[in-house]
Design an enzyme around this catalytic site. Structure first.
Site, PDB file in Angstrom:
ATOM      1  N   ARG A 271     -72.258  23.118  87.867  1.00 62.89           N
ATOM      2  CA  ARG A 271     -72.295  22.515  86.540  1.00 62.89           C
ATOM      3  C   ARG A 271     -72.750  21.063  86.590  1.00 62.89           C
ATOM      4  NH1 ARG A 271     -67.298  22.732  85.466  1.00 62.89           N
ATOM      5  NH2 ARG A 271     -67.286  24.938  84.920  1.00 62.89           N
TER       6      ARG A 271
ATOM      7  N   HIS B  57     -69.081  34.823  89.468  1.00 62.06           N
ATOM      8  CA  HIS B  57     -67.971  34.581  90.387  1.00 62.06           C
ATOM      9  C   HIS B  57     -68.107  35.274  91.744  1.00 62.06           C
ATOM     10  CE1 HIS B  57     -66.156  33.020  86.720  1.00 62.06           C
ATOM     11  NE2 HIS B  57     -65.307  32.388  87.499  1.00 62.06           N
TER      12      HIS B  57
ATOM     13  N   GLY C   3     -60.280  20.508  94.229  1.00 58.79           N
ATOM     14  CA  GLY C   3     -61.409  19.657  93.873  1.00 58.79           C
ATOM     15  C   GLY C   3     -60.976  18.370  93.208  1.00 58.79           C
ATOM     16  N   ASP C   4     -61.891  17.722  92.490  1.00 55.06           N
ATOM     17  CA  ASP C   4     -61.590  16.392  91.960  1.00 55.06           C
ATOM     18  C   ASP C   4     -60.488  16.415  90.899  1.00 55.06           C
ATOM     19  OD1 ASP C   4     -63.122  17.664  90.062  1.00 55.06           O
ATOM     20  OD2 ASP C   4     -64.623  16.082  89.883  1.00 55.06           O
TER      21      ASP C   4
ATOM     22  N   ASP D 172     -69.456  19.018  95.610  1.00 57.40           N
ATOM     23  CA  ASP D 172     -69.707  17.863  94.751  1.00 57.40           C
ATOM     24  C   ASP D 172     -68.652  16.764  94.857  1.00 57.40           C
ATOM     25  OD1 ASP D 172     -67.669  19.333  93.625  1.00 57.40           O
ATOM     26  OD2 ASP D 172     -68.451  19.251  91.572  1.00 57.40           O
TER      27      ASP D 172
ATOM     28  N   GLN E  40     -70.042  34.473  93.820  1.00 59.24           N
ATOM     29  CA  GLN E  40     -70.334  33.360  94.738  1.00 59.24           C
ATOM     30  C   GLN E  40     -69.074  32.778  95.363  1.00 59.24           C
ATOM     31  OE1 GLN E  40     -73.540  30.707  92.664  1.00 59.24           O
ATOM     32  NE2 GLN E  40     -72.640  32.039  91.109  1.00 59.24           N
TER      33      GLN E  40
ATOM     34  N   GLU F 200     -89.636  29.868  94.145  1.00 58.30           N
ATOM     35  CA  GLU F 200     -90.844  29.186  93.669  1.00 58.30           C
ATOM     36  C   GLU F 200     -90.510  27.921  92.885  1.00 58.30           C
ATOM     37  OE1 GLU F 200     -92.181  32.296  95.603  1.00 58.30           O
ATOM     38  OE2 GLU F 200     -90.726  32.589  93.981  1.00 58.30           O
TER      39      GLU F 200
ATOM     40  N   GLY G 155     -60.255  25.945  91.111  1.00 57.71           N
ATOM     41  CA  GLY G 155     -61.009  27.137  91.470  1.00 57.71           C
ATOM     42  C   GLY G 155     -60.855  27.470  92.943  1.00 57.71           C
TER      43      GLY G 155
ATOM     44  N   ASP H 271     -69.050  23.972  95.058  1.00 59.56           N
ATOM     45  CA  ASP H 271     -70.122  23.129  94.511  1.00 59.56           C
ATOM     46  C   ASP H 271     -70.542  21.993  95.438  1.00 59.56           C
ATOM     47  OD1 ASP H 271     -70.220  24.650  92.222  1.00 59.56           O
ATOM     48  OD2 ASP H 271     -68.971  23.309  91.037  1.00 59.56           O
TER      49      ASP H 271
ATOM     50  N   ARG I 175     -54.408  26.863  86.544  1.00 60.03           N
ATOM     51  CA  ARG I 175     -54.559  25.622  85.784  1.00 60.03           C
ATOM     52  C   ARG I 175     -53.195  25.278  85.200  1.00 60.03           C
ATOM     53  NH1 ARG I 175     -59.682  24.318  87.584  1.00 60.03           N
ATOM     54  NH2 ARG I 175     -61.035  26.150  87.425  1.00 60.03           N
TER      55      ARG I 175
ATOM     56  N   ARG J 241     -85.249  39.570  95.564  1.00 63.81           N
ATOM     57  CA  ARG J 241     -86.691  39.447  95.848  1.00 63.81           C
ATOM     58  C   ARG J 241     -87.298  40.804  96.196  1.00 63.81           C
ATOM     59  NH1 ARG J 241     -90.149  35.442  96.562  1.00 63.81           N
ATOM     60  NH2 ARG J 241     -88.608  33.785  96.763  1.00 63.81           N
TER      61      ARG J 241
ATOM     62  N   ARG K 248     -86.922  38.911  84.318  1.00 61.44           N
ATOM     63  CA  ARG K 248     -85.541  39.355  84.348  1.00 61.44           C
ATOM     64  C   ARG K 248     -84.639  38.157  84.652  1.00 61.44           C
ATOM     65  NH1 ARG K 248     -88.003  42.999  82.683  1.00 61.44           N
ATOM     66  NH2 ARG K 248     -87.829  45.237  83.117  1.00 61.44           N
TER      67      ARG K 248
ATOM     68  N   THR L  18     -64.146  23.431  97.311  1.00 62.75           N
ATOM     69  CA  THR L  18     -64.960  23.799  96.157  1.00 62.75           C
ATOM     70  C   THR L  18     -66.336  24.230  96.636  1.00 62.75           C
ATOM     71  OG1 THR L  18     -66.141  22.942  94.206  1.00 62.75           O
ATOM     72  CG2 THR L  18     -65.473  21.336  95.849  1.00 62.75           C
TER      73      THR L  18
END
Length: 328
Positions: free
Chosen positions: A176, A258, A106-107, A134, A260, A192, A15, A132, A76, A159, A252, A130
């Protein structure tokens, strides 16, 4: 520095994440600084098998430090998972005269690089890219800071409309297997509740928390949900469950998806990518291989690829406590 290596290849895999272009730029210009040839490989491991190589110079990476995505593309590649595919890739590298490989990803990408190194003794270095965050062995991965700021900016906008209509919004973010993005964005945006893979809040506690918020005078709420959360329902199922049990809420759902991953990298990611690229090239010139470049305590460090792949990035327990306190 060893001068045995004369030609290094760089590629992006898996990714995309903001900061990959800055890392490519750093690798290419560090090679130029040390009078080393550099080639880029298009489309990751697929391009490695197809022989899709391009010569890169200091000037060919001008004006990319501020761009999201990756100029080398990504893909990929199932074929690289086979011995036959890796054999073709190895022959292409030898044919091109490439003596070492830098993989930004990534990994999954690192697993491919590690196996390639084990089979052919081929020098490889990984740079973690990545959103994430992670990957074990680094406090931050490329793209995480940018994605975090993107998510906080979007939640701030959500908000505004939540407050205008007295609504409860469930906002799903990527993650994930790790909740770093959700936890930090949730705290930064004043959510919250925050649901992450590392902690099972439970549906009843979620209801209690939201009802407590409503009774305390809150007229709108934001719940940040990591896509891999363990509460038991997907984000739409969560919304339906809460709506059924707390009918006073107008609910809602917003799945950020994506968006992000895109956008210009933050200054932090640009600087981090520049530091990691320099370390990757110079580590190869020092004879090091099968490592991932990372950052810990503001120091650029190396972690063996097998540890980076098998290790687990830990969620910040203290930040979890902070988030609990902030939801009062």
């Amino acid at each position: 520095m060893s001068k045995n290596i004369k030609k290094i290849a760089v590629m992006t895999s898996g990714g995309d994440s903001p900061g990959m272009n800055a890392a490519i730029r750093s690798v290419v210009r560090t090679c130029a600084f040390h009078n080393i040839e550099c080639v880029g490989i298009y489309r990751g491991y697929q391009g490695l098998i197809d022989g899709d190589f391009v010569e890169m110079t200091a000037r060919s990476v001008s004006n990319i430090i501020n761009k999201g995505g990756t100029i080398l593309k990504s893909a990929r590649c199932k074929l690289f998972r086979t011995p036959e595919g890796r054999n073709v890739a190895h022959k292409n590298l030898l044919k091109e005269g490439v003596e070492a490989l830098i993989v930004i990803g990534g990994d999954g990408s690192f697993t491919g690089a590690m196996i390639f190194n084990q089979e052919y003794g081929y020098p490889v270095i990984g740079i973690p890219g990545t959103i994430d965050n992670d990957i074990y062995g680094t406090k931050y991965t490329l793209g995480y800071d940018t994605a975090l700021n993107t998510v906080v900016d979007v939640i701030d906008k959500i908000r505004d409309t939540a407050s205008s209509h007295n609504r409860l919004f469930f906002v799903e973010v990527m993650g994930r297997d790790a909740g770093h993005l959700a936890l930090n964005a949730g705290v930064g945006a004043g959510a919250e509740e925050i649901l992450i893979p590392e902690e099972n809040l439970g549906l009843e506690r979620l209801l209690e928390s939201l009802e407590r918020s409503r009774k305390s005078g809150k007229t709108s709420s934001i719940v940040v949900v990591a896509e891999g959360h363990k509460t038991g329902e997907n984000v739409f199922g969560l919304a339906e469950y809460v709506e059924k049990n707390l009918p006073n809420y107008d609910i809602r759902v917003s799945v950020l998806g994506h968006l992000q991953r895109g956008g210009a990298p933050s200054c932090f990611d640009r600087v981090l990518a520049s530091r990691m690229g320099v370390k990757a090239v110079e580590s190869i010139l020092e004879g090091k291989s099968n490592y991932m470049v990372g950052i810990n305590n503001d120091t650029i460090v190396l972690t063996p690829l097998d540890q980076a792949i098998k290790g687990k990035s830990e969620i910040d327990a203290d930040l979890l406590r902070v988030s609990d306190i902030m939801t009062i």
